[in-house]
Every structure is written in C-alpha cells, then in structure tokens.
Scaffold this motif. Structure first.
Motif, PDB file in Angstrom:
ATOM      1  N   TRP A 154       0.842  -1.190   0.000  1.00 31.18           N
ATOM      2  CA  TRP A 154       0.000   0.000   0.000  1.00 31.18           C
ATOM      3  C   TRP A 154       0.873   1.233   0.000  1.00 31.18           C
ATOM      4  O   TRP A 154       2.080   1.149   0.233  1.00 31.18           O
ATOM      5  CB  TRP A 154      -0.988   0.001   1.159  1.00 31.18           C
ATOM      6  N   ILE A 155       0.256   2.376  -0.304  1.00 28.26           N
ATOM      7  CA  ILE A 155       0.976   3.638  -0.414  1.00 28.26           C
ATOM      8  C   ILE A 155       0.226   4.698   0.368  1.00 28.26           C
ATOM      9  O   ILE A 155      -0.998   4.786   0.281  1.00 28.26           O
ATOM     10  CB  ILE A 155       1.106   4.065  -1.890  1.00 28.26           C
ATOM     11  N   GLU A 156       0.959   5.500   1.123  1.00 29.28           N
ATOM     12  CA  GLU A 156       0.313   6.587   1.861  1.00 29.28           C
ATOM     13  C   GLU A 156       1.000   7.908   1.571  1.00 29.28           C
ATOM     14  O   GLU A 156       2.205   7.962   1.317  1.00 29.28           O
ATOM     15  CB  GLU A 156       0.311   6.311   3.362  1.00 29.28           C
ATOM     16  N   TYR A 161       5.433  13.954  -0.311  1.00 23.97           N
ATOM     17  CA  TYR A 161       6.010  12.661  -0.664  1.00 23.97           C
ATOM     18  C   TYR A 161       4.964  11.557  -0.566  1.00 23.97           C
ATOM     19  O   TYR A 161       3.849  11.763  -0.086  1.00 23.97           O
ATOM     20  CB  TYR A 161       7.192  12.329   0.256  1.00 23.97           C
ATOM     21  N   ALA A 162       5.350  10.384  -1.026  1.00 25.91           N
ATOM     22  CA  ALA A 162       4.520   9.188  -0.868  1.00 25.91           C
ATOM     23  C   ALA A 162       5.396   8.085  -0.287  1.00 25.91           C
ATOM     24  O   ALA A 162       6.571   7.941  -0.674  1.00 25.91           O
ATOM     25  CB  ALA A 162       3.951   8.744  -2.210  1.00 25.91           C
ATOM     26  N   LEU A 163       4.846   7.329   0.646  1.00 27.57           N
ATOM     27  CA  LEU A 163       5.547   6.207   1.248  1.00 27.57           C
ATOM     28  C   LEU A 163       5.005   4.919   0.632  1.00 27.57           C
ATOM     29  O   LEU A 163       3.820   4.601   0.773  1.00 27.57           O
ATOM     30  CB  LEU A 163       5.328   6.191   2.760  1.00 27.57           C
ATOM     31  N   ARG A 174       8.925  11.430  -4.216  1.00 24.95           N
ATOM     32  CA  ARG A 174       8.145  12.650  -4.353  1.00 24.95           C
ATOM     33  C   ARG A 174       7.104  12.420  -5.446  1.00 24.95           C
ATOM     34  O   ARG A 174       7.431  12.368  -6.636  1.00 24.95           O
ATOM     35  CB  ARG A 174       9.046  13.845  -4.707  1.00 24.95           C
ATOM     36  N   ALA A 175       5.861  12.253  -5.047  1.00 25.09           N
ATOM     37  CA  ALA A 175       4.770  11.997  -5.985  1.00 25.09           C
ATOM     38  C   ALA A 175       3.447  12.178  -5.267  1.00 25.09           C
ATOM     39  O   ALA A 175       3.371  12.077  -4.041  1.00 25.09           O
ATOM     40  CB  ALA A 175       4.869  10.573  -6.558  1.00 25.09           C
ATOM     41  N   THR A 176       2.398  12.449  -6.031  1.00 24.25           N
ATOM     42  CA  THR A 176       1.060  12.579  -5.468  1.00 24.25           C
ATOM     43  C   THR A 176       0.310  11.258  -5.593  1.00 24.25           C
ATOM     44  O   THR A 176       0.689  10.384  -6.381  1.00 24.25           O
ATOM     45  CB  THR A 176       0.255  13.669  -6.185  1.00 24.25           C
TER      46      THR A 176
END
Length: 245
Positions: A154-156, A161-163, A174-176
């Motif tokens: 999963w991504i949060e 940034y995005a983890l 670094r992304a939406t």
C-alpha cells in the motif's frame, strides 16, 4: 522485541516510550540523547529495533545508521518532525520513516514491518509474496532501483512525498496519490485521499461503528477507507464484501 529510543528531546523520548507500552511484544531497554551515545548503546545492548531521531547534536540519525551498516542486526525506524530526509533515510536501509506527532496505528505498522524484516534476516527462505498471474512489472524508484510492482502492499501520502510500503521496507518518493494511481493503474485502488492499496494484497473488509470502514491487508495492516471512496472501493473489490474473518 528489544527497543532502543534515540532522541535529543527528553519529552519526545518519554512520549515514545509511553506509546510503546501499548504493544505487548515491545521491551524498551534504554534511551540515548545523541548519535555517539546511540552507537555505543546499540553495540553494547544489541537491540532488535532502534527508533532514531534524525536532527541531533553530534552525529545525525542518518550518520548513525550509515555507521552501523546495512548488515547490522538492529532494524532502524526514523522518527522525525521533518519530511525532507526520506531519500537519505531509505538509502541507509531504514525499515520505516515516521513523522511526528506519532500516530499509534502507524507506529504499530512500523513495529510489524520491523518484526517481519527481522524474521527475514533469520529465515532461510524469503517471505512469500502472493503469486502474480501477469508478467511481472517493475516500478522505478527515484534512485534508479527497480521495485517489482507486486511487492507494493500500500501507499500513503506524507505531505509532498509518498511512502510505498512493501513487506520488508518502505520507499519514499516525491509523488502525489493521483500520479501514482495513474501510473499503477488497476493494480491499486484509491481508498482514501491519502492512501492507495494494492488490490492483490487485500484480505477483506473490517467494519467499525458509525459506518467507518477499513481494509484488512494480507500482512495484517489496516487501512482506513474514506467515506467518499467507499463506493468506488467496493466496486474495485467486488468479491470482498462484508466483514473479514
């Protein structure tokens, strides 16, 4: 797990120590207030997990982790008020990256990830990844490394940034959420304005009071489903209605 807390702020050390009492499998064996003291205590106490601040007097948390090296037995979870050290943190093989103020759910996820990663170091065989019926595709990270898409759980969102969470570590880019959703297509579903979940890692629904819902993932993680995403999530997961086991 034996835990060492490293932070130059006494209040932060006490707060994290108190938060860790929530988890039955955690034993706090000490705390350090700077990088040099941290290195000495890590080598003498041999903790399983180190919660490590980044901005400290003397050696920074990044320098501490780099000095330990990638093969050290201790898992490292960075705990910081700053979101701009992510790439450096994961370049030294951090297990996770938590932003202050701490959230208990995210703290629990970091502990679980550290436990899995610790077990993988010991196990003869790697952690099983659910089979992929399609040809494996890769996700290229900012550092040029290739991450197989079927490793993404999963991504949060974390501010700018995005983890990206996998079974053994977290990658920060670094992304939406919108950019990542478009890039990964139908392999993920947007379940919250700040969360994407890999469809193949969903175990089922977990419904709570007042209509709030979460998804239970195959690694045990719970991800909240936002009210405005409930219908689209149910449609994307059409075979997984109702309460999970």
């Amino acid at each position: 797990m034996k835990v060492l807390i490293v932070d130059d702020e006494p209040l932060a050390r006490r707060g994290l120590s108190q938060a860790l009492t929530t988890f039955e499998n955690i034993e706090v064996i000490g705390s350090a207030s700077d990088g040099d003291q941290a290195l000495s205590m890590i080598r003498s106490l041999n903790p399983d997990l180190v919660f490590l601040d980044i901005d400290m007097p003397g050696k920074t948390g990044i320098e501490v982790a780099a000095t330990l090296g990638r093969d050290h037995a201790a898992e490292v979870v960075f705990v910081t008020a700053f979101d701009n050290y992510g790439e450096e943190a994961f370049s030294v093989e951090a297990t996770d990256y938590l932003l202050k103020p701490l959230n208990l759910e995210r703290l629990g996820q970091a502990i679980s990830r550290a436990e899995r990663r610790k077990a993988e170091r010991i196990a003869i065989h790697p952690t099983h990844v659910p089979p992929n019926d399609q040809a494996q595709r890769s996700f290229i990270l900012a550092n040029g490394r290739s991450l197989p898409e079927d490793h993404i759980i999963w991504i949060e969102a974390a501010k700018d940034y995005a983890l990206i969470h996998t079974s053994t570590r977290t990658h920060m880019i670094r992304a939406t959420m919108s950019q990542l959703s478009e890039r990964l297509g139908s392999s993920v579903v947007r379940v919250h304005r700040s969360a994407l979940v890999a469809v193949r890692w969903v175990h089922g629904w977990k419904n709570f009071r007042r209509g709030a819902s979460s998804l239970l993932l195959k690694d045990g993680t719970l991800v909240q489903v936002g009210p405005t995403y409930l219908l689209s999530t149910r449609k994307a997961l059409n075979g997984l209605d109702g309460e999970s086991r």
